[in-house]
Design a protein around this motif. Sequence first.
Motif, PDB file in Angstrom:
ATOM      1  N   ARG A  21       1.203 -54.151  37.916  1.00  0.00           N
ATOM      2  CA  ARG A  21       1.609 -52.780  37.610  1.00  0.00           C
ATOM      3  C   ARG A  21       1.982 -52.032  38.894  1.00  0.00           C
ATOM      4  NH1 ARG A  21      -2.623 -49.562  34.189  1.00  0.00           N
ATOM      5  NH2 ARG A  21      -3.644 -49.390  36.206  1.00  0.00           N
TER       6      ARG A  21
ATOM      7  N   LYS B   5       2.441 -45.317  38.186  1.00  0.00           N
ATOM      8  CA  LYS B   5       1.360 -44.526  38.773  1.00  0.00           C
ATOM      9  C   LYS B   5       1.892 -43.969  40.090  1.00  0.00           C
ATOM     10  CE  LYS B   5      -3.150 -45.497  37.713  1.00  0.00           C
ATOM     11  NZ  LYS B   5      -3.459 -45.151  36.309  1.00  0.00           N
TER      12      LYS B   5
ATOM     13  N   THR C 299      -9.697 -46.782  33.562  1.00  0.00           N
ATOM     14  CA  THR C 299     -10.636 -47.448  34.471  1.00  0.00           C
ATOM     15  C   THR C 299     -11.780 -46.537  34.903  1.00  0.00           C
ATOM     16  OG1 THR C 299      -8.950 -48.932  35.273  1.00  0.00           O
ATOM     17  CG2 THR C 299     -10.804 -48.540  36.757  1.00  0.00           C
TER      18      THR C 299
ATOM     19  N   ALA D 138      -9.107 -43.750  27.238  1.00  0.00           N
ATOM     20  CA  ALA D 138      -9.452 -45.051  27.809  1.00  0.00           C
ATOM     21  C   ALA D 138      -8.765 -45.193  29.165  1.00  0.00           C
ATOM     22  CB  ALA D 138      -9.015 -46.178  26.869  1.00  0.00           C
TER      23      ALA D 138
ATOM     24  N   ASN E  98      -5.193 -43.291  28.465  1.00  0.00           N
ATOM     25  CA  ASN E  98      -4.564 -43.584  27.179  1.00  0.00           C
ATOM     26  C   ASN E  98      -5.448 -43.022  26.077  1.00  0.00           C
ATOM     27  OD1 ASN E  98      -3.755 -46.431  28.888  1.00  0.00           O
ATOM     28  ND2 ASN E  98      -2.130 -45.316  27.839  1.00  0.00           N
TER      29      ASN E  98
HETATM   30  C1  LIG Z   1      -4.128 -45.072  35.169  1.00  0.00           C
HETATM   31  C2  LIG Z   1      -3.718 -44.396  33.919  1.00  0.00           C
HETATM   32  C3  LIG Z   1      -4.173 -44.812  32.658  1.00  0.00           C
HETATM   33  C4  LIG Z   1      -5.230 -45.854  32.478  1.00  0.00           C
HETATM   34  O1  LIG Z   1      -4.930 -47.113  32.987  1.00  0.00           O
HETATM   35  P1  LIG Z   1      -6.088 -48.159  33.278  1.00  0.00           P
HETATM   36  O2  LIG Z   1      -5.358 -49.360  33.733  1.00  0.00           O
HETATM   37  O3  LIG Z   1      -6.799 -48.386  32.011  1.00  0.00           O
HETATM   38  O4  LIG Z   1      -6.977 -47.555  34.304  1.00  0.00           O
HETATM   39  C5  LIG Z   1      -3.655 -44.194  31.540  1.00  0.00           C
HETATM   40  N1  LIG Z   1      -2.762 -43.191  31.639  1.00  0.00           N
HETATM   41  C6  LIG Z   1      -2.321 -42.755  32.833  1.00  0.00           C
HETATM   42  C7  LIG Z   1      -1.328 -41.655  32.877  1.00  0.00           C
HETATM   43  C8  LIG Z   1      -2.794 -43.330  34.001  1.00  0.00           C
HETATM   44  O5  LIG Z   1      -2.383 -42.880  35.183  1.00  0.00           O
END
Ligand SMILES: *Cc1c(COP(=O)(O)O)cnc(C)c1O
Length: 355
Positions: A98, A197, A303, A301, A238
């Motif tokens: 990612r 991100k 990290t 949901a 999410n």
């Molecule tokens: C990082 C993030 C998530 C969650 O991603 P994970 O891989 O589960 O940590 C969801 N939405 C957005 C906007 C994010 O920046």
Amino acid sequence: MESITKNAISIEKVQSSKIALVDFDNLAFGSVFSDHMLVCDYRNGAWENPKIVPYGPISLAPAAKIFHYGQSIFEGMKAYKDDTDSIFLFRPKDNHKRFNISASRMSMPELPEEYFMEGLKTLLELDKAWIPQSEGSAMYIRPFMFASGEGFHASPADAYKFMICLAPSGPYFAGKVKVLIEEKYSRSANGGVGYAKTGGNYAGQFHPTQLAKSKGYHQVIWTDDHKHENIEEAGAMNIFVRIGDTLITGPTSDRILDGITRKSVLEVAESEGIKTEVRTITVTEVVAAAKDGSLKEMFGAGTAAVISPIAGFGYRDTDYELQEVENSYAALFKKRITDIQYNRAKDPFGWRVEV
Ligand SMILES: *Cc1c(COP(=O)(O)O)cnc(C)c1O
């Protein structure tokens, strides 16, 4: 493919560790940093010179493009310590993939897997004593990359830095959150950068989130930018809703980030025989379900929090509360996923990676 070995990462250790100054029983989230950090440079079309140095300020030119055009991306991951002091990562290659998807969207160079994984493992081994062990605590890992190359012309930089910093962290959220369904501002748009991100996505969220906070909410629920009819994400997480016994989340897209926790929740749900639907969730159906009592749960949901249960939501000047449910999906997913992360249970999915 470029390749590095651990020997190629130069290591400059701190003269004296700061670890004794840290109160590990009262760690906030992401506000204390370990002794060391990884730094690696991209110049002349190649990554070079990976090094681990004491955590501290870095020097950049005022014309570095990060300051002007916001070429900056990051990842969020965690390292977990079990009872025997073994250290684990959770699906780390997915974070690396990612990272490169974000890099490519922002016209930044991709980072070879070796730099990401070996850099991370070497840093974690060096600062192993900093990984907290208490319930819900973990080492939050922040890999990031930004444009260090100079120039006031609006075009991609010619030099970048990749870095990793470590933040021993306590649990993310305490308690359930109250959220506001947002109908004016948007987090992301079709054709935009919502799936990456990248720093600006988060800067753009701060103002609407502050407004929601001033009205007594903790977080914003993002809806689609076009008509604000569909529920898309919860802050930087999410979102899942449970209507009756069906678990629903929106499909990933330009606008919805492909979360690793999201896809893990879906896989756990399927293995538990829970009915799941990946489809557009409308605000109308969620409000109707809240009114007729079939809306059993909503949760974020990601990290940082793993699962962040939502206690209620505001929509057009009305607040809707969710009742406590027995056999909560949110609690089940949190337990299943954290048991795998902390090496307390078998990992039938192959997600856990020992460092
Ligand atoms: C990082 C993030 C998530 C969650 O991603 P994970 O891989 O589960 O940590 C969801 N939405 C957005 C906007 C994010 O920046």
